[in-house]
Design a protein around this motif. Structure first.
Motif, mmCIF file in Angstrom:
data_model
loop_
_atom_site.group_PDB
_atom_site.id
_atom_site.type_symbol
_atom_site.label_atom_id
_atom_site.label_comp_id
_atom_site.label_asym_id
_atom_site.label_seq_id
_atom_site.Cartn_x
_atom_site.Cartn_y
_atom_site.Cartn_z
ATOM 1 N N LYS A 250 63.051 28.477 -3.874
ATOM 2 C CA LYS A 250 63.481 29.024 -2.595
ATOM 3 C C LYS A 250 62.758 28.311 -1.456
ATOM 4 C CE LYS A 250 65.510 32.549 -2.125
ATOM 5 N NZ LYS A 250 66.946 32.895 -1.951
ATOM 6 N N GLY A 251 63.428 28.218 -0.336
ATOM 7 C CA GLY A 251 62.827 27.655 0.852
ATOM 8 C C GLY A 251 62.882 28.627 2.005
ATOM 9 N N TYR A 252 61.895 28.535 2.899
ATOM 10 C CA TYR A 252 61.825 29.397 4.073
ATOM 11 C C TYR A 252 61.420 28.543 5.270
ATOM 12 C CZ TYR A 252 61.416 32.866 0.334
ATOM 13 O OH TYR A 252 61.623 33.604 -0.806
ATOM 14 N N LEU A 253 62.105 28.724 6.369
ATOM 15 C CA LEU A 253 61.770 28.045 7.613
ATOM 16 C C LEU A 253 61.758 29.059 8.734
ATOM 17 C CD1 LEU A 253 64.076 24.874 7.382
ATOM 18 C CD2 LEU A 253 61.583 24.880 7.163
ATOM 19 N N VAL A 254 60.701 29.063 9.528
ATOM 20 C CA VAL A 254 60.627 29.867 10.741
ATOM 21 C C VAL A 254 60.481 28.898 11.903
ATOM 22 C CG1 VAL A 254 59.340 31.591 12.033
ATOM 23 C CG2 VAL A 254 59.574 31.825 9.548
ATOM 24 N N LEU A 255 61.422 28.919 12.837
ATOM 25 C CA LEU A 255 61.406 28.029 13.991
ATOM 26 C C LEU A 255 61.334 28.835 15.270
ATOM 27 C CD1 LEU A 255 63.717 26.594 11.819
ATOM 28 C CD2 LEU A 255 63.168 24.754 13.407
ATOM 29 N N THR A 256 60.609 28.308 16.239
ATOM 30 C CA THR A 256 60.494 28.960 17.534
ATOM 31 C C THR A 256 60.523 27.894 18.623
ATOM 32 O OG1 THR A 256 59.181 30.542 18.825
ATOM 33 C CG2 THR A 256 57.945 28.998 17.468
#
Length: 655
Positions: A71-77
């Motif tokens: 699984k992959g997770y990305l949090v962008l701001t």
């Protein structure tokens, strides 16, 4: 992953060394353990915490790849708010991974202040009753079979926050080249030794490859006149006259005709050489040859024999060690420090050597070494060994070198596996490229000039600055990758990189001054020191695009008074990229130059919004193979400042 800041959480063995960090006797070896400096990192077991600001990363993003559950997770701001940059954090708590965004930044207890981690005293903001804080972000959770699938999703979403990414049209290629050519001839040509130096100043100012020695001469040979051509030939003379018996070259040289090795193993070994330097030379020597052939000039047998001898040296390294290493003895060809992607561009050079010399051993070693680099680095999600003064910190230069290699191999072999490798390398390269325009402090030099950061490229996880251009390439591998895949995102990425470089050039209508710090770099950490600012001579492009406070808060948006490798990247960009590339069949057009370009059916509409008249070049796609040097396929037009030009498809010759 914190793009351009931490890869694999920087969970490598770390040592605390002042700049430039050197290997010790105990740390060298063919299978040396990956060694990094005192940078932001997790502990080797994954414990600890990473806390940085949005200025420390190319993309305001934190990514996590779960290799067990695929699984992959990305949090962008975004960059931040009125109180400054946001903070980005990661740590493990029990069996959970915690990703945090703080407003404002909050890095306690430590921050990175080059070259060490130091105590941090970030403070919160004072809020009045009724104040509201809104932090925009996007979270992506997705299936990812491996690191390449993870990076593919990152590449797809790196601009998802829709921040400003416009690049002003300021100065066309032609004008930028004239400024740079003048500066190269006046300040970087050394008649007494006969070379275009990558550095300004007497003494040990020659460095092979990496920052431009033997590279700038190719661009000046191709773009300049008789003077530049003759000086490029003399530069080749200087280089090949220093070749050693094993086929390699000294790393450094000086105006007193002395030669030397790199200084990064001082006191440990003699005759050391960052292998990336000669990998660069192998490819660039052949670039010189094709330029000379295009001008119908004879190539000295000394250059041909020397280049073949260099290719043979890489074959010998591979056959003996099964790798190229990071540092080698340039007199014996022995690996001193191994286990890196320093020579990531070597498969490209060997592939082109095969094309030029028609010897199967070059292609064979190119194929085998490319597979090695893919398995040992790309599949792990990071590359090391490009720069010579960061030990083995993760870097962008080796990643772009590998991209060049995979693209070149596919171009020659048409092996679809190499094309997949090239795409995977490009995805990773994109993590080093800034996709938006950073808001610099208004008082800073870049703030005053509103210098855009879109398309600038972070160097590595130690030297925490973005930079104008790829060190030290035009990036035309991305153009070729578009031609092979028709994925327009590669064109967009290259367009950003190409147009960003000239925006950082000091020139008469945009004079850039150095920051107010002393020349003694050891004093950078003393915020009380001030000194008189200096004007960067016109044509200077400093490597600093400082979004981070790694050199102190007041160095954000500032530069030192230095002439850097970014100038070579600009020269190569102008040499190898057309002003405008158009693919009528797939309805794509891209301006690499500061020229407005639109596609209207089977017509292109160009406008010169710069204050300079411009001779521009156009490359029209027709699916045919391009040679290594394809400038002769460009079509040339003239557009006055403020004028437009409309051209129909049938008026343009395809390549």
């Amino acid at each position: 992953m914190f793009p351009a800041c931490a890869y694999n959480g920087n969970r490598f063995r770390s040592v605390k060394r002042d700049y430039p960090p050197c290997f010790t006797q105990e740390e060298i070896g063919i299978d040396a353990q990956t060694l990094i400096t005192d940078v932001v990192r997790l502990n080797e077991d994954g414990s600890g915490k990473i806390a940085v600001t949005t200025g420390d990363v190319s993309v305001p993003c934190v990514g996590v790849y779960d290799s067990i559950n695929k699984k992959g997770y990305l949090v962008l701001t975004v960059q931040g708010d009125k109180n400054g940059n946001y903070g980005l954090g990661y740590h493990r708590e029990d069996k959970r991974c915690i990703i945090s965004i703080t407003a404002p930044k909050m890095r306690n207890p430590k921050k990175y202040r080059w070259p060490f981690m130091v105590e941090c005293n970030d403070q919160g903001a004072d809020y009045k009753k009724g104040d509201c804080v809104e932090i925009p972000f996007q979270l992506f959770e997705f299936d990812a079979s491996d690191m390449n699938a993870f990076y593919a999703v990152f590449f797809d979403h790196r601009k998802c926050m829709q921040m400003d990414c416009a690049l002003a049209e300021e100065i066309p290629f032609e004008t930028a080249y004239k400024i740079e050519e003048k500066k190269q001839n006046e300040m970087k040509w050394y008649e007494n030794v006969g070379y275009y130096s990558p550095a300004v100043g007497e003494g040990m100012n020659w460095e092979l490859g990496w920052i431009g020695g033997g590279m700038s001469s190719a661009a000046l040979m191709g773009l300049g006149g008789e003077l530049e051509y003759s000086r490029a030939i003399k530069t080749l003379d200087y280089i090949f006259n220093s070749q050693t018996e094993c086929g390699l070259f000294p790393a450094k040289g000086g105006t007193n005709h002395e030669t030397a090795g790199d200084f990064y193993l001082k006191g440990v070994r003699e005759n050391w050489l960052l292998i990336r330097r000669t990998a660069d030379l192998l490819l660039y020597a052949l670039k010189h040859f094709y330029i000379m052939e295009s001008k119908q000039e004879e190539i000295d047998k000394k250059y041909i024999d020397g280049t073949k001898k260099l290719a043979d040296a890489f074959v010998a390294l591979w056959e003996k060690y099964g790798q190229f290493g990071q540092f080698v003895d340039y007199k014996t060809g022995e690996i001193i420090v191994g286990n890196s992607a320093s020579a990531g561009i070597a498969p490209a050079g060997l592939s082109e050597a095969y094309r030029y010399f028609q010897e199967e051993k070059y292609l064979s070693v190119a194929e085998e070494s490319a597979q090695y680099f893919y398995d040992h680095f790309i599949m792990k999600g990071y590359t090391t060994g490009g720069p010579g003064e960061i030990l083995q910190c993760v870097d962008s230069e080796s990643a772009f070198g590998l991209l060049e290699s995979f693209v070149t191999l596919y171009d020659i072999t048409k092996n679809s596996k190499r094309l997949e490798y090239a795409k995977h390398a490009a995805y990773q390269c994109s993590s080093w490229v800034v996709p938006y325009n950073y808001h610099f402090p208004a008082y800073s030099e870049f703030g005053k000039w509103n210098v855009p950061t879109t398309g600038t490229v972070f160097a590595n996880i130690q030297n925490k600055h973005s930079a104008p251009g790829i060190c030290t390439l035009s990036g035309n591998s991305l153009l070729k990758l578009y031609r092979f895949t028709k994925d327009s995102r590669f064109l967009e990425l290259l367009g950003d990189i190409a147009r960003a470089i000239s925006k950082c050039m000091s020139r008469a209508d945009k004079p850039i001054y150095s920051w107010d710090v002393p020349k003694d770099a050891s004093l950078l950490r003393d915020d009380t020191i001030t000194a008189e600012r200096e004007l960067l001579p016109f044509g200077f492009i400093c490597e600093r695009v400082n979004m981070s406070d790694w050199e102190s808060e007041r160095c954000i948006g500032g530069v030192f008074n230095g002439s850097c490798w970014s100038e070579v990247s600009l020269l190569m960009t102008i040499l190898e990229l057309p002003s405008i590339y158009v693919d009528f069949e797939n309805k794509n057009i891209c301006a690499f130059d500061d020229i407005s370009a639109e596609l209207d059916g089977e017509k292109i509409i160009l406008k010169n919004n710069t204050p300079y008249d411009a001779h521009i070049s156009i490359l029209v796609e027709n699916e045919k193979e391009l040679p290594m040097y394809y400038r002769k396929n460009f079509q040339n037009y003239f557009i006055q400042s403020g004028e437009s030009l409309s051209l129909c498809k049938d008026q343009l010759k395809s390549i």
